[in-house]
Every structure is written in C-alpha cells, then in structure tokens.
Design an enzyme around this catalytic site. Structure first.
Site, PDB file in Angstrom:
ATOM      1  N   ASP A  10      12.923  -0.013 -27.499  1.00  0.00           N
ATOM      2  CA  ASP A  10      12.851   1.243 -28.229  1.00  0.00           C
ATOM      3  C   ASP A  10      12.657   0.891 -29.706  1.00  0.00           C
ATOM      4  OD1 ASP A  10      13.138   4.028 -28.790  1.00  0.00           O
ATOM      5  OD2 ASP A  10      15.226   3.628 -29.372  1.00  0.00           O
ATOM      6  N   ASP A  12      13.106   3.316 -32.839  1.00  0.00           N
ATOM      7  CA  ASP A  12      14.049   3.894 -33.805  1.00  0.00           C
ATOM      8  C   ASP A  12      15.485   3.716 -33.317  1.00  0.00           C
ATOM      9  OD1 ASP A  12      11.645   4.609 -34.893  1.00  0.00           O
ATOM     10  OD2 ASP A  12      11.796   6.725 -34.367  1.00  0.00           O
ATOM     11  N   THR A  52       8.177   4.093 -27.475  1.00  0.00           N
ATOM     12  CA  THR A  52       8.847   4.979 -28.427  1.00  0.00           C
ATOM     13  C   THR A  52       8.411   6.429 -28.287  1.00  0.00           C
ATOM     14  OG1 THR A  52       9.226   5.341 -30.808  1.00  0.00           O
ATOM     15  CG2 THR A  52       7.139   4.316 -30.211  1.00  0.00           C
ATOM     16  N   ASN A  53       9.383   7.324 -28.167  1.00  0.00           N
ATOM     17  CA  ASN A  53       9.112   8.763 -28.227  1.00  0.00           C
ATOM     18  C   ASN A  53       8.875   9.125 -29.688  1.00  0.00           C
ATOM     19  OD1 ASN A  53       9.580   9.152 -25.494  1.00  0.00           O
ATOM     20  ND2 ASN A  53      11.575  10.135 -25.758  1.00  0.00           N
ATOM     21  N   GLN A  54       7.771   9.785 -29.973  1.00  0.00           N
ATOM     22  CA  GLN A  54       7.488  10.183 -31.361  1.00  0.00           C
ATOM     23  C   GLN A  54       7.153  11.667 -31.408  1.00  0.00           C
ATOM     24  OE1 GLN A  54       7.984   8.512 -34.186  1.00  0.00           O
ATOM     25  NE2 GLN A  54       8.935   6.912 -32.937  1.00  0.00           N
ATOM     26  N   SER A  55       8.162  12.481 -31.116  1.00  0.00           N
ATOM     27  CA  SER A  55       7.940  13.923 -31.102  1.00  0.00           C
ATOM     28  C   SER A  55       7.699  14.481 -32.496  1.00  0.00           C
ATOM     29  CB  SER A  55       9.130  14.642 -30.463  1.00  0.00           C
ATOM     30  OG  SER A  55      10.253  14.587 -31.318  1.00  0.00           O
ATOM     31  N   CYS A  91       4.781   8.018 -27.500  1.00  0.00           N
ATOM     32  CA  CYS A  91       4.567   9.326 -26.883  1.00  0.00           C
ATOM     33  C   CYS A  91       4.702  10.427 -27.926  1.00  0.00           C
ATOM     34  CB  CYS A  91       5.581   9.542 -25.764  1.00  0.00           C
ATOM     35  SG  CYS A  91       5.459  11.212 -25.068  1.00  0.00           S
ATOM     36  N   HIS A 107       6.309  15.734 -20.360  1.00  0.00           N
ATOM     37  CA  HIS A 107       5.221  14.742 -20.291  1.00  0.00           C
ATOM     38  C   HIS A 107       5.694  13.476 -19.583  1.00  0.00           C
ATOM     39  CE1 HIS A 107       1.935  12.068 -21.386  1.00  0.00           C
ATOM     40  NE2 HIS A 107       1.239  13.156 -21.652  1.00  0.00           N
ATOM     41  N   ARG A 110       7.109  10.814 -21.871  1.00  0.00           N
ATOM     42  CA  ARG A 110       8.271  11.042 -22.736  1.00  0.00           C
ATOM     43  C   ARG A 110       9.543  10.581 -22.022  1.00  0.00           C
ATOM     44  NH1 ARG A 110      10.316  13.201 -27.279  1.00  0.00           N
ATOM     45  NH2 ARG A 110      12.360  14.171 -27.078  1.00  0.00           N
TER      46      ARG A 110
HETATM   47 MG   LIG Z   1      16.009   5.264 -30.346  1.00  0.00          MG
END
Ligand SMILES: [Mg+2]
Length: 169
Positions: A10, A12, A52-55, A91, A107, A110
């Site tokens: 991951d 962040d 990494t989720n990048q919403s 994502c 998604h 995600r």
């Molecule tokens: Mg994190």
C-alpha cells in the site's frame, strides 16, 4: 519461467506518510525505513508492486496525471536510496465520484476488491502463494486475502524494522 513472489505495498500510510490525499510534491514524505524495507524485499527476490486506492481523483481533488506524476516522484525518491519498485497499480474510482468516468459503485480494482493484485499477478507472472501485502488498513489485507495473498497490518513506526520482525521473507 517460474512465477516470482511479490511484495504488494500500500502507498499512503505504508511507503509514505498519509497526510490525507497526498498528491503535491511537498506531500511526499517517505515513512521511516521505507527505502530500507524495499531494498530488503529486492534482495529477497520479491517483485515490489504498489497497490493504491486513489479516490482523490474521483473526488476531484487532483487529476489522474497529477497522481501518476506523484507516483513517479515516489519511485524516484526510493530509487535514489537504491530501492526498486517494479510496478504501480492505482485505482482512481469511487462510488461518489464527481466525474462520471470515475464513478463506480464497487470497482473491482478498489480495495478491498482484489482487481489490482489479480492483474499484477497475471501481468507480471507472480506467485500469490509466495507473496504478501503490507497495508495500514484492514481493506488492504482483505484485498490480499481475496487474491490468495497473505497480509500484514502495518500500524506505523519503522517499516524496515516491521518487515524484519514480522514478515517471513
Ligand atoms: Mg493506506
């Protein structure tokens, strides 16, 4: 060719400090021991893959281009310390997206969905059974579980010490 083991990481809260949607160059702060941990994984023969989720993209906080540029800066900062990242999957999708093209109720990429891991496994010929994920959220580990990858929850501190003490490389 034998499938390689992978370290899914991951971003962040694991590789960099999570200041809340980091995306500006000045937001890039490696966590203590991040580069040493990645070097340790490199030495151990693991492919290192950021997932990494990048919403923040979906939420309209920054563009996808900005996100890619920030990821490139991170890879560069690690490389300056001899730490190699082999691939990055991000994502940008979210159910509450401002822009329709980033709106998706659930998604497959995600996390906790395993889409990014499954694609990485296929595209880089990785062996899930010999791989692991390190995340700072239960959703990271759940994504790993759904991809057949064991998970380690990182609660902060020195990432290299954590990997040394906790992860069976
Ligand atoms: Mg994190």
């Amino acid at each position: 060719m034998t499938a390689a083991p992978a370290a899914f990481l991951d971003r962040d809260g694991v590789l960099i400090e999570d200041c809340g949607y980091p995306h500006r160059p000045e937001d890039l702060k490696l966590t203590p021991g991040a580069a040493a941990a990645v070097r340790r994984m490199n030495r151990g023969g693991y492919r290192t893959v950021i997932v990494t989720n990048q919403s923040g993209v979906a939420r309209g906080l920054f563009t996808e281009e900005r996100m890619h540029a920030f990821n490139a800066l991170l890879i560069e900062a690690l490389a300056e310390q001899g730490a190699v990242i082999d691939a990055v999957y991000a994502c940008p999708f979210h159910a509450d997206a401002v822009e329709a093209r980033y709106r998706h109720p659930d998604h497959p990429d995600r996390k906790p969905n395993p889409g990014m891991l499954l694609r990485a496994i296929a595209e880089h010929h990785l062996d899930p059974a010999r791989s692991f994920i390190i995340g700072d959220q239960p959703t990271d580990l759940e994504a790993g579980r759904r991809a057949g990858v064991k998970g380690y929850l990182f609660a902060g501190g020195d990432l290299d010490a954590f990997v040394h003490d906790t992860v069976d490389l």
